[in-house]
Design an enzyme around this catalytic site. Structure first.
Site, short mmCIF file in Angstrom:
data_model
loop_
_atom_site.label_atom_id
_atom_site.label_comp_id
_atom_site.label_asym_id
_atom_site.label_seq_id
_atom_site.Cartn_x
_atom_site.Cartn_y
_atom_site.Cartn_z
N GLN A 79 1.98 -6.22 -3.06
CA GLN A 79 2.45 -6.31 -1.67
C GLN A 79 3.73 -5.47 -1.51
O GLN A 79 3.88 -4.48 -2.20
CB GLN A 79 2.65 -7.77 -1.23
CG GLN A 79 1.34 -8.54 -1.05
CD GLN A 79 0.72 -9.02 -2.34
OE1 GLN A 79 1.35 -9.65 -3.17
NE2 GLN A 79 -0.55 -8.74 -2.52
N ASP B 191 0.81 -1.22 0.00
CA ASP B 191 0.00 0.00 0.00
C ASP B 191 0.84 1.27 0.00
O ASP B 191 0.44 2.30 0.55
CB ASP B 191 -0.98 0.01 1.20
CG ASP B 191 -1.86 -1.21 1.21
OD1 ASP B 191 -2.24 -1.67 0.13
OD2 ASP B 191 -2.15 -1.72 2.31
N LYS C 171 1.97 1.87 -5.15
CA LYS C 171 2.55 1.24 -6.36
C LYS C 171 1.63 1.42 -7.55
O LYS C 171 2.08 1.65 -8.67
CB LYS C 171 2.78 -0.26 -6.12
CG LYS C 171 3.74 -0.56 -4.99
CD LYS C 171 3.83 -2.06 -4.74
CE LYS C 171 2.57 -2.68 -4.22
NZ LYS C 171 2.14 -2.25 -2.86
N GLY D 25 -4.47 -4.65 -3.63
CA GLY D 25 -5.47 -3.62 -3.92
C GLY D 25 -4.73 -2.38 -4.35
O GLY D 25 -3.98 -1.80 -3.57
N HIS D 26 -4.88 -2.00 -5.61
CA HIS D 26 -4.13 -0.87 -6.14
C HIS D 26 -5.12 0.20 -6.59
O HIS D 26 -5.93 -0.04 -7.49
CB HIS D 26 -3.24 -1.32 -7.32
CG HIS D 26 -2.24 -2.37 -6.92
ND1 HIS D 26 -1.56 -3.14 -7.81
CD2 HIS D 26 -1.82 -2.78 -5.69
CE1 HIS D 26 -0.76 -3.97 -7.17
NE2 HIS D 26 -0.90 -3.78 -5.88
#
Ligand code: GDP
Ligand code: IMO
Ligand code: MG
Length: 429
Positions: free
Chosen positions: A223, A13, A16, A40-41
């Site tokens: 990650q 988080d 990225k 989750g991006h």
């Protein structure tokens, strides 16, 4: 620089997704190499917010072919749902590619993920319960299903007939219920396979051919370094290789073909999940940073733990990834504080510690030692925008000193500072 990898230096988080979308401007391929829909991006662009989990963060760029490499684990239903959501938002996904060697997350992987977390007690990582760990376990134990197996009904049935009774017994032993018959799983996955078929190919050939043709490729990490299966906070991390080496394994690329490694560093530290966190803030300041930074997990909605920037953690990331360049995100979140702290090293039982320890009880005993710097003022987005064109010289003094301090400690240049979630909200140094 034809082949660049961008990855997280902390516990995920870091931003990225935002940077991959930004740097995808001149890329022809954007490639995910590990993890699954535990990622989750968030990408904010053109007034819309996109939350991606499995689809690479280059998907919003028309110039880019998105590739899911062999090191990724794929939940077929979750993947197709994400494609449907993107289609609803008028995002073109037709030329996406998925590796025929990528492993498939099965329904029992998700069931086992939840059950094993309970058994583990205080060794549980607080997983996303997406079946990531059990899928990688089966890959390593050679019980896994690959995309090529999913495309071959006979082979898929044969492998399922071996795995299903074992998984069923294992789940029963953990007081759970597999919930579906083997035929139900088979039928469900064959229907999903039909829709996935057009996307599946040998992505290593695609990637290497593209490099041969001089195309630009961006490899997108999910990650972060400290969640890596070998280099992270074991057993509180994830089950894949999140570091530069994982990019090679997870795509079928030779080491000499990578040109640049970019590490994303959040201006402070955040963590969603369990395990020791040396610089964690438990006070009002921690609440303030979490609130201002909107620190809620993109995948599970869980509130993220936050703390000061920890250079012991980032030094580890510089070393194991071979970082060439750093980008710093969320400098706007720390803005307005009188002073900012940065951990430069720890002490443990009276001794100085400069390198992140392997043992979790050791990490828990480490006391961070801080360097205190002056803060920088809270600016409006327009004020940030006005100084952005001036580069390093335009930075508020406190932020300039913060960046200089980080560079001096890590001996890696900071090339970009981000001051908001939007694609344009960056200062190039
Ligand atoms: P990822 O998993 O590394 O892609 O990061 P996430 O997307 O899960 O979390 C980063 C969050 O911070 C997202 O909500 C981004 O929109 C947001 N973000 C990224 N850069 C900045 C920044 O410079 N400032 C602020 N305020 N938010 C940012
Ligand atoms: P992105 O790509 C932050 C954490 C989970 C848990 C541990 C293991 O958005 O940075 P898993 O479901 O992978 O078996 O969970 O890893 N975790 C993440 N934390 N960002 C992520 O991804 C994460 N993916 C997994 O919270 O502690
Ligand atoms: Mg995330």
């Amino acid at each position: 620089m034809p082949a660049k990898v961008i990855l997280g230096t902390q516990w995920g988080d870091e931003g990225k997704g935002k940077f991959t979308d930004l740097m995808a401007d001149d890329a022809e391929l954007v490639v995910r190499f590990q993890g699954g829909n535990n990622a989750g991006h968030t990408i904010v662009f053109g007034g819309n917010t996109f939350k991606l989990h499995l689809v690479p963060s280059g998907i919003l760029r028309k110039n880019v072919t998105s590739v899911v490499g062999n090191g990724v684990v794929i939940d077929p239903a979750a993947f197709l749902k994400e494609l449907d959501q993107l289609a609803e938002a008028n995002v073109e996904t037709g030329d996406l590619k998925i590796s025929d060697r990528a492993h498939v997350i099965m329904p029992y992987h998700k069931t086992i993920d939840g059950l094993e977390e309970v058994v583990k007690g205080n060794l549980a990582a607080g997983t996303t319960k997406r079946g990531i760990g059990p899928c990688y376990s089966d890959k390593t134990a050679r019980f896994g299903m690959r995309m090529c197996d999913l495309m071959d009904p006979e082979e898929f049935r044969h492998k399922l007939s071996v795995a299903y009774p074992l998984k069923s017994k294992y789940i029963q032993a953990l007081d759970g219920d597999i919930g579906q018959t083997m035929e139900e799983i088979f039928d469900e996955y064959m229907a999903l396979a039909e829709r996935l078929k057009p996307y599946v190919c040998d992505t290593s050939v695609l990637i290497n051919d593209a490099l041969d043709q001089g195309k630009n490729i961006l490899f997108e990490g999910a990650q972060g370094t400290h969640l890596d299966i070998d280099h992270g906070v074991y057993p509180y991390g994830t089950s894949s290789s999140t570091v530069t080496g994982g990019c090679l394994i997870g795509t079928g690329l030779g080491p000499k073909r990578l040109d640049k490694v970019v590490g994303v560093v959040k201006a402070y530290t955040s963590r969603v999940g369990t395990g020791p966190f040396p610089t964690e803030l438990f006070d009002d300041l921690g609440e303030h940073i979490a609130d201002k930074g909107g620190e809620f997990g993109t995948t599970t909605g869980r509130r993220r733990r936050v703390g000061w920037l920890d250079l012991v953690m980032v030094e580890y990331a510089v070393r194991v990834n071979g970082l060439d360049s750093i980008v710093i995100t969320k400098s706007d979140v720390l803005a307005g504080l009188d002073e900012i702290k940065v951990a430069t090293h720890y002490t443990q039982d009276g001794k100085d510690v400069h390198h992140f320890p392997a043992s979790m009880p050791d990490v828990a005993r480490c006391v961070p030692q801080y360097h205190t710097l002056a803060g920088w003022p809270d600016l409006t987005s327009e004020e940030w925008g006005a100084i952005a064109s001036k580069g390093r010289d335009g930075l508020p003094e406190g932020l300039k000193a913060y960046i200089t301090f980080i560079e001096a400690n890590l001996k890696v240049p900071v090339d970009v500072v981000s001051y908001g979630p939007g694609r344009e909200e960056n200062i190039y140094l």
